[in-house]
Design a protein around this motif. Sequence first.
Motif, PDB file in Angstrom:
ATOM      1  N   ILE A  69      30.400 -24.751  53.200  1.00 42.33           N
ATOM      2  CA  ILE A  69      31.205 -25.393  54.240  1.00 42.33           C
ATOM      3  C   ILE A  69      31.451 -26.863  53.929  1.00 42.33           C
ATOM      4  N   ASN A  70      30.478 -27.538  53.292  1.00 45.05           N
ATOM      5  CA  ASN A  70      30.672 -28.958  52.980  1.00 45.05           C
ATOM      6  C   ASN A  70      31.753 -29.174  51.929  1.00 45.05           C
ATOM      7  N   HIS A  71      32.020 -28.155  51.089  1.00 44.10           N
ATOM      8  CA  HIS A  71      33.154 -28.241  50.161  1.00 44.10           C
ATOM      9  C   HIS A  71      34.462 -28.130  50.929  1.00 44.10           C
ATOM     10  N   MET A  72      34.519 -27.169  51.836  1.00 41.81           N
ATOM     11  CA  MET A  72      35.765 -26.862  52.531  1.00 41.81           C
ATOM     12  C   MET A  72      36.201 -27.976  53.484  1.00 41.81           C
ATOM     13  N   VAL A  73      35.238 -28.633  54.121  1.00 40.28           N
ATOM     14  CA  VAL A  73      35.618 -29.695  55.069  1.00 40.28           C
ATOM     15  C   VAL A  73      36.170 -30.912  54.348  1.00 40.28           C
ATOM     16  N   ARG A  74      35.941 -31.020  53.053  1.00 43.51           N
ATOM     17  CA  ARG A  74      36.485 -32.150  52.289  1.00 43.51           C
ATOM     18  C   ARG A  74      37.916 -31.911  51.821  1.00 43.51           C
ATOM     19  N   PHE A  75      38.382 -30.673  51.927  1.00 40.35           N
ATOM     20  CA  PHE A  75      39.767 -30.403  51.551  1.00 40.35           C
ATOM     21  C   PHE A  75      40.718 -31.133  52.499  1.00 40.35           C
ATOM     22  N   ASN A 132      43.802 -31.351  55.007  1.00 44.92           N
ATOM     23  CA  ASN A 132      44.288 -30.349  55.956  1.00 44.92           C
ATOM     24  C   ASN A 132      45.417 -29.529  55.335  1.00 44.92           C
ATOM     25  N   LYS A 133      45.436 -28.245  55.623  1.00 47.86           N
ATOM     26  CA  LYS A 133      46.438 -27.291  55.127  1.00 47.86           C
ATOM     27  C   LYS A 133      46.327 -27.054  53.612  1.00 47.86           C
ATOM     28  N   THR A 134      45.134 -27.219  53.071  1.00 44.64           N
ATOM     29  CA  THR A 134      44.931 -26.929  51.654  1.00 44.64           C
ATOM     30  C   THR A 134      45.066 -25.432  51.402  1.00 44.64           C
ATOM     31  N   LEU A 135      45.736 -25.082  50.321  1.00 47.73           N
ATOM     32  CA  LEU A 135      45.853 -23.685  49.904  1.00 47.73           C
ATOM     33  C   LEU A 135      44.775 -23.376  48.872  1.00 47.73           C
ATOM     34  N   PRO A 160      42.989 -19.889  46.647  1.00 47.32           N
ATOM     35  CA  PRO A 160      43.364 -18.518  46.267  1.00 47.32           C
ATOM     36  C   PRO A 160      42.584 -17.460  47.030  1.00 47.32           C
ATOM     37  N   CYS A 161      43.266 -16.387  47.325  1.00 47.39           N
ATOM     38  CA  CYS A 161      42.647 -15.167  47.847  1.00 47.39           C
ATOM     39  C   CYS A 161      42.309 -14.294  46.642  1.00 47.39           C
ATOM     40  N   SER A 162      41.386 -13.372  46.800  1.00 45.57           N
ATOM     41  CA  SER A 162      41.047 -12.469  45.699  1.00 45.57           C
ATOM     42  C   SER A 162      42.119 -11.420  45.449  1.00 45.57           C
ATOM     43  N   ILE A 163      43.121 -11.327  46.356  1.00 45.52           N
ATOM     44  CA  ILE A 163      44.292 -10.501  46.099  1.00 45.52           C
ATOM     45  C   ILE A 163      45.321 -11.375  45.385  1.00 45.52           C
ATOM     46  N   PRO A 164      45.798 -10.972  44.226  1.00 48.14           N
ATOM     47  CA  PRO A 164      46.762 -11.793  43.488  1.00 48.14           C
ATOM     48  C   PRO A 164      47.982 -12.138  44.344  1.00 48.14           C
ATOM     49  N   ASP A 165      48.480 -13.362  44.161  1.00 45.62           N
ATOM     50  CA  ASP A 165      49.703 -13.843  44.812  1.00 45.62           C
ATOM     51  C   ASP A 165      49.563 -14.062  46.314  1.00 45.62           C
ATOM     52  N   ARG A 166      48.326 -14.078  46.812  1.00 50.89           N
ATOM     53  CA  ARG A 166      48.118 -14.456  48.210  1.00 50.89           C
ATOM     54  C   ARG A 166      47.225 -15.689  48.248  1.00 50.89           C
ATOM     55  N   MET A 167      47.465 -16.516  49.251  1.00 52.05           N
ATOM     56  CA  MET A 167      46.710 -17.751  49.381  1.00 52.05           C
ATOM     57  C   MET A 167      46.157 -17.868  50.799  1.00 52.05           C
ATOM     58  N   PHE A 168      44.996 -18.500  50.902  1.00 51.68           N
ATOM     59  CA  PHE A 168      44.447 -18.870  52.199  1.00 51.68           C
ATOM     60  C   PHE A 168      44.857 -20.302  52.514  1.00 51.68           C
ATOM     61  N   THR A 169      45.102 -20.574  53.779  1.00 51.37           N
ATOM     62  CA  THR A 169      45.351 -21.941  54.231  1.00 51.37           C
ATOM     63  C   THR A 169      44.127 -22.426  54.991  1.00 51.37           C
ATOM     64  N   ILE A 170      43.523 -23.516  54.507  1.00 53.77           N
ATOM     65  CA  ILE A 170      42.364 -24.097  55.170  1.00 53.77           C
ATOM     66  C   ILE A 170      42.870 -25.177  56.120  1.00 53.77           C
ATOM     67  N   THR A 171      42.622 -24.975  57.411  1.00 50.91           N
ATOM     68  CA  THR A 171      43.136 -25.882  58.433  1.00 50.91           C
ATOM     69  C   THR A 171      41.987 -26.510  59.206  1.00 50.91           C
ATOM     70  N   LYS A 172      42.051 -27.828  59.345  1.00 46.78           N
ATOM     71  CA  LYS A 172      41.090 -28.535  60.186  1.00 46.78           C
ATOM     72  C   LYS A 172      41.726 -28.717  61.555  1.00 46.78           C
ATOM     73  N   SER A 173      40.989 -28.309  62.579  1.00 49.38           N
ATOM     74  CA  SER A 173      41.566 -28.328  63.925  1.00 49.38           C
ATOM     75  C   SER A 173      40.721 -29.153  64.887  1.00 49.38           C
ATOM     76  N   GLY A 174      40.364 -30.331  64.446  1.00 47.91           N
ATOM     77  CA  GLY A 174      39.622 -31.246  65.314  1.00 47.91           C
ATOM     78  C   GLY A 174      38.368 -30.621  65.883  1.00 47.91           C
ATOM     79  N   GLY A 175      38.287 -30.613  67.208  1.00 47.72           N
ATOM     80  CA  GLY A 175      37.105 -30.073  67.865  1.00 47.72           C
ATOM     81  C   GLY A 175      36.960 -28.578  67.761  1.00 47.72           C
TER      82      GLY A 175
END
Length: 201
Positions: free
Chosen positions: A117-123, A125-128, A130-145
């Motif tokens: 989690i400490n890696h992900m919170v440093r991204f 906002n809206k960082t893409l 990779p998903c383990s399915i080719p050609d799909r991406m996850f969007t990491i979103t920070k939503s305040g509280g």
Amino acid sequence: MILTSATMRSIFLTISPLFFFLLTILASTVTEPRPTPILIRHDNQSSDLVSAISDMRRESYYGFVTLLHILNDTDFFRSQEITFLMPNDEDISQADMTRESLETFILRHAIPAWLMINHMVRFPNKTLVPCSIPDRMFTITKSGGSGLFVNNARIVSPNICQNSRISCHGISNVITFNEDSFPKGRLSPKMLSSRINSSRH
């Protein structure tokens, strides 16, 4: 013919070893078979998987463990770091799945990198990522509280798995993908790797 007590004693002493031997054989055939270890691997990730599954069970993610158990003969995450994003048991039970789609379901809930989690919170906002399915991406979103989201799912139980190759986080929903999950301008593997690795420093 009347058997004397001496004769009966002699017969008993002759038969009793055979009787106890047969009892021992019978007992060995009715004992429970030893369970097959879940997700047997012939590489170093075997111990990581066993450890990760133990951590998942400890936090009551039994449904996700069951899916991994059913996929015992697959090797899609073999010899690589991975992050599992785990819906709870109720959400998994309501997901539309067939035996053939189980692997796809797991892949849709996996990032091919080790992210705590400490890696992900440093991204940013809206960082893409990779998903383990080719050609799909996850969007990491920070939503305040409201916390950190992966696509539509909020991370509710971070850092459940505590080993060096498999990370796992409990999430609030089964993950869905929208148009942003299929970016037109595809990020190169080098850029993705750089973005993920930069969070570790």
